[in-house]
Design a protein around this motif. Structure first.
Motif, PDB file in Angstrom:
ATOM      1  N   GLY B 332       1.223  -0.988   0.186  1.00 57.30           N
ATOM      2  CA  GLY B 332      -0.313  -0.197   0.099  1.00 57.30           C
ATOM      3  C   GLY B 332       1.231   1.273   0.102  1.00 57.30           C
ATOM      4  N   MET B 333       1.889   1.264   0.343  1.00 57.94           N
ATOM      5  CA  MET B 333       2.513   2.246   0.462  1.00 57.94           C
ATOM      6  C   MET B 333       3.054   2.993  -0.896  1.00 57.94           C
ATOM      7  N   GLY B 373      -3.186   1.874   3.259  1.00 62.83           N
ATOM      8  CA  GLY B 373      -2.546   2.432   1.924  1.00 62.83           C
ATOM      9  C   GLY B 373      -2.647   3.665   1.365  1.00 62.83           C
ATOM     10  N   MET B 374      -4.165   4.319   1.515  1.00 62.58           N
ATOM     11  CA  MET B 374      -3.909   5.742   0.954  1.00 62.58           C
ATOM     12  C   MET B 374      -3.451   6.673   1.805  1.00 62.58           C
ATOM     13  N   THR B 376      -0.274   6.348   3.875  1.00 63.11           N
ATOM     14  CA  THR B 376       1.158   6.181   3.870  1.00 63.11           C
ATOM     15  C   THR B 376       1.453   6.796   2.982  1.00 63.11           C
ATOM     16  N   VAL B 379       3.358   6.478  -1.426  1.00 64.66           N
ATOM     17  CA  VAL B 379       1.762   6.466  -2.575  1.00 64.66           C
ATOM     18  C   VAL B 379       0.692   6.864  -2.125  1.00 64.66           C
ATOM     19  N   GLY B 380       0.134   7.785  -1.426  1.00 64.75           N
ATOM     20  CA  GLY B 380      -1.233   8.273  -0.504  1.00 64.75           C
ATOM     21  C   GLY B 380      -1.767   8.891  -1.536  1.00 64.75           C
TER      22      GLY B 380
HETATM   23 NA    NA Z   1       0.345   4.194   0.660  1.00 66.06          NA
END
Ligand code: NA
Ligand code: NA
Lengths: 184, 433, 324
Positions: B332-333, B373-374, B376, B379-380
């Motif tokens: 998720g990162m 993930g949104m 972190t 890429v969030g």
């Molecule tokens: Na992320």
């Protein structure tokens, strides 16, 4: 391209509204009057197939097909441009691929005269033709974009290419949101 | 076909994805290339039926309808007034307007599946007020970023729909399963804000007390959101409708609200249609691509190879879930959550089912990890959105610092979900029996 | 040398026939058929991510060598198949066997002609019976009720009885029954048991609307590549397999009805306490009338449109002793 996007979106939106109306009516009638118009599910499936092929077009025009840009944004411009160019080409190839494999579906349906095993007995060729037409426009648009991107790439206008074909970043999407917010 | 071949294939795919090529193209290319190696050209003729079969799937029709629903309500100016109303009611709790951020996001989540637009809108309305009242920047930004993620847990949720279609489980059950975790996570966020404020006051002005008549009168601004949520969830709970039908009902009602507001115009609809078409195209192309790749994964026995490999590790169900938690946290990162879902669900769900884990419960688990993930880095999506909304040109680290405690809370909450699965499974079971 | 045949099986979700008969057969393919060195790469259809409605097209393309065909689903591309299992045609297993014996050759000829597919065997999933939440004493009580159906013939028959047919996918049915989206639903007693339908309904009437026929098809190219000896062995293997399913299906049906209604013996499912509504003679007669009144005329129209002479072939074989 933008005009095309607008009209495709309109057809897409109107189909979705029409579907909503039909399905809502079906649901309410089933609950309140115990009668069923039949076929809501079937119509929903066809509308999605048609709508999806239209939506692919809009997403492509608006550069919304998902790309992971965590590294991309850090590359030198020429490399960004090369990847953007390849991305456009890959969507063009994808469009061709859809047309190619979709053709098997269409030709089989024609050969067998396939009819949905549902209350409407829809000849499958109707919804499938609409779906296929959408895919054809998707492929056509992607070729136009491939031509444009190739021209920029080979004439060395890499900045321009990166600018036009970069994935839409969060900032761009946001500024669009903010513009629209001001109008309310 | 051994685990090594799978790892090689997976590495190639990750390389192509990280280079920035479109996710859908990469997935189809991998699916076709793998399929051609395993089966030859005969695979291509079979991809047609798969393509049509995925496109012509009534369950997935709920995706464009729920997106359209969110757009209609968002662009009619509902969020702005909703925020003002909630501020009147929640502004005097310890932590003040930060509760309003969470509450407004949660309410909006109940009408929409898109978290980017939600976080952007609530953020734009909220931030000027928050800055004016000297809320600490990191706290204000963190609450907005985290609040926005509720959009995909509280139904309706596009991500739950995607999960349901990929894992072949009932979307209605998933929606119902999402309600209690959604409410609990909202309350947990609020409790955290209060505790944070009591332990180390944020230094904000207290809101002036507002007469009850004003407060009560303002409640009418919540009517559209409440109505839409009641229609969506009510029709699913009471068994009047399937998710697609409930979405259609809600779209018609939302259209009624827009008309009542006097906003219904061609220009208005054009914007909604364009945004809906764009988001739908983005999501469905990825899903179609995922199903194409799936055929190769399944026919090549890759799902089986992975399952056997994980089985061979001899993990208990709890160990397996914590391993998956770390896996999703790391993934998720670097990945946006939709790509993460479509790439992992087809492989992971057979593994967890084999381990005796309820796939409905696991849907909630996956969506919680998507929420993480949104927010972190690097890429969030929600971090970018919130940073973009602020106009004080402060550092991005403010947002990250503000979001870190919420990441911790979500991981804690996910752990709680592992030890008390009833949080997610109780409601669907209570209603189903 | 070993040869691998790619096999697409029934969905895992359909239950015991797939698990206890079909999958073991293909896992021990060489022993079961006597075809030495042959291996079956068996993949249930839901694992492949390919829709069951597409099975005939997939089989024709040759991606799979053998497919366990879901006949009702694939009838979209070849309606002739439905002639095996019209609503009301097969009230019991005995009649079902006769129908298959008479009509399977017609279907086989058609599949060879248009789908490059040879039919190796046909078997029933089992009687599709009624589950209701409101009290029912006979089929006539369906009047005014919403009934989940899975195909068009059945929908028309339900309408004829005065009920409202509601087409819903299998995974959503349990919930729909629980919340009253539908009052009644039709499926096999064993699938109903494993999907928990008895938890959300109160009455069941074990009357067969249909037998839910399925069959095995092999790609003709694969078939023709076999020697005559191998073809005989393969056919014999599938004859045994189909026969095994026929027997097991009937055992399963009796057991599942027992389980659903809380009787003994119940070995294959969870025990529930549904009220067993025995179908009366009038009910059986009513179901029988579906053939001349609803299912045959409707099917005749669809079938003859793509396969001329389809309904005539049916009348000469299955319909010969039906007084129609
Ligand atoms: Na992320
Ligand atoms: Na939501």
């Amino acid at each position: 391209m933008d005009i095309l996007g607008k009209w495709v979106s309109r057809i897409f939106g109107v189909s979705m509204l029409f579907l909503s109306g039909f399905v809502a009516l079906e649901t309410v009638m089933r609950k309140l009057f115990n009668t069923s118009l039949q076929g809501a599910d079937e119509l929903a499936g066809y509308t999605l197939a048609f709508g999806a092929s239209l939506a692919f077009i809009v997403a492509m025009i608006d550069r919304a097909h998902i790309r992971i840009d965590v590294l991309h944004a850090r590359f030198p411009v020429w490399l960004q441009a090369a990847i953007d160019w390849l991305s456009v080409i890959s969507l063009g190839v994808l469009g061709l691929f859809f047309l190619y494999v979709g053709w098997f579906v269409i030709s089989d349906t024609l050969a067998y005269g396939s009819t949905a095993a549902t209350p409407w007995r829809t000849p499958l060729i109707w919804p499938q033709s609409a779906w296929y037409a959408g895919l054809a426009i998707f492929a056509l648009c992607s070729f136009v974009m491939v031509v444009r991107a190739s021209r920029l790439f080979f004439s060395g206008r890499h900045d321009q290419l990166a600018q036009e074909f970069n994935p839409v970043s969060a900032e761009e999407e946001l500024s669009e949101e903010l513009d629209q917010l001001k109008e309310r | 076909m051994g685990i090594l071949d799978v790892l090689i294939g997976f590495s190639i795919m990750m390389g192509l994805l990280l280079s920035g090529l479109p996710v859908a193209s990469v997935m189809v290319a991998m699916g076709v290339a793998g399929g051609m190696i395993l089966y030859g050209p005969v695979l291509l003729t079979s991809m047609g039926p798969v393509l049509w079969g995925t496109s012509n799937e009534p369950v997935l029709t709920a995706i464009p309808l729920f997106i359209l629903l969110g757009e209609l309500l968002l662009r009619s100016g509902l969020a702005d007034r909703m925020y003002a109303t909630l501020a009147l009611w929640l502004g005097r709790l310890p932590g003040g307007l930060l509760h309003t951020n969470i509450g407004c996001c949660a309410l909006f989540a109940a009408t929409s599946g898109s978290s980017v637009a939600t976080a952007a809108t609530v953020g734009t309305v909220a931030l000027p007020t928050l800055m004016e009242r000297k809320y600490r920047a990191s706290r204000a930004l963190g609450s907005l970023a985290a609040g926005g993620t509720l959009g995909i847990l509280i139904p309706p949720s596009v991500n739950l729909l995607v999960y349901g279609s990929l894992a072949s489980v009932s979307v209605g059950q998933l929606f119902i399963a999402g309600v209690i975790p959604g409410i609990l996570l909202t309350l947990l966020f609020m409790a955290f804000i209060a505790a944070q404020d009591i332990l180390s006051p944020g230094g904000a002005f207290q809101d002036a007390d507002v007469p009850w008549s004003v407060k009560l009168n303002a409640l009418k601004n919540l009517v559209p959101a409440a109505t839409v949520f009641l229609i969506v969830m009510g029709s699913i709970y009471l068994g009047i409708a399937t998710p697609t039908e409930s979405a259609a009902l809600a779209v018609i009602v939302a259209l009624g609200f827009v008309w009542f507001e006097g906003k219904l115009s061609l220009a208005f609809l054009d914007i909604c249609f364009r945004k809906t078409a764009r988001t739908t195209g983005m999501i469905l192309l990825i899903i179609v691509a995922a199903f194409t790749l799936n055929v190769t994964l399944a026919l090549g026995g890759i799902t089986g190879v992975m399952s056997a490999w994980v089985n061979g590790l001899g993990l208990s169900a709890v160990e397996l879930l914590f391993t998956l938690m770390i896996f999703y946290l790391v993934l998720g990162m670097f990945m946006d959550v939709l790509s993460m879902q479509v790439l992992t669900i087809p492989i992971v769900v057979p593994i967890i089912v084999a381990a005796g884990i309820d796939p409905i419960w696991f849907g909630i688990f996956v969506v919680l990890m998507c929420e993480v993930g949104m927010i972190t880095p690097p890429v969030g999506m929600n971090l970018y959105v919130v940073q973009g909304v602020r106009n004080d040109k402060g550092p991005f680290t403010d947002v990250i610092a503000g979001a870190v405690p919420y990441t911790g809370l979500m991981l804690l909450f996910t752990s709680a979900l592992i030890f008390w699965p009833g949080i997610a499974t109780w409601l669907p079971e209570a209603l189903g029996r | 040398a070993s040869e691998t045949l790619r096999v697409m099986g029934q969905p895992v979700a359909t239950g015991l026939i797939q698990k206890n008969i079909e999958q073991p057969f293909f896992e021990n393919f060489a022993e079961e058929t006597g075809l030495e060195g042959f291996i079956a790469d068996y993949q249930p259809v839901d694992v492949t991510g390919i829709k069951d409605t597409e099975q005939l097209r997939i089989l024709k393309s040759g991606l799979f060598d053998i497919v366990s065909l879901r006949l009702s689903q694939v009838s979209r591309d070849e309606p002739t198949i439905l002639g095996l299992d019209l609503v009301g045609l097969n009230p019991d297993y005995e009649t079902g066997r006769k129908t298959v014996e008479a009509f399977a050759p017609v279907v086989d000829a058609r599949l060879q002609e248009t789908f490059n597919t040879k039919l190796l065997g046909v078997w029933p999933f089992g009687p599709q019976v009624l589950f209701c939440e409101p009290e029912i004493a006979s089929l006539a009580d369906l009047k005014g009720l919403k009934v989940r159906v899975y195909d068009q013939n059945l929908a028309e028959f339900v309408s004829l009885l005065g009920g409202t047919p509601v087409p819903i996918g299998f995974p959503e049915v349990q919930q729909s029954l629980a919340r009253g989206v539908v009052d009644c639903a039709i499926t096999g007693p064993s699938s109903a048991n494993s999907a928990g339908w008895p938890e959300v309904s109160s009455f069941t009437m074990p009357i067969a609307f249909q037998l839910a026929m399925n069959g095995y098809g092999i790609n003709l190219d694969t078939w023709n590549n076999l020697s005559t000896d191998q073809q005989e062995k393969l056919q014999a293997g599938f004859d045994t397999l189909s026969e095994r399913v026929w027997t097991y299906s009937e055992e399963l049906f009796i057991d599942a009805v027992n389980c659903n209604t809380g009787s003994e013996p119940c070995e294959t499912g969870t025990k529930y306490d549904l009220v067993l509504v025995e179908p009366t003679a009038a009910d059986k007669q009513l179901v029988g009338t579906a053939v001349p009144n609803v299912s045959f005329p409707a099917w005749k129209e669809v079938c003859d449109a793509t396969n001329q002479g389809c309904s005539d072939a049916w009348m000469e074989t299955v319909g010969a002793d039906k007084n129609m």
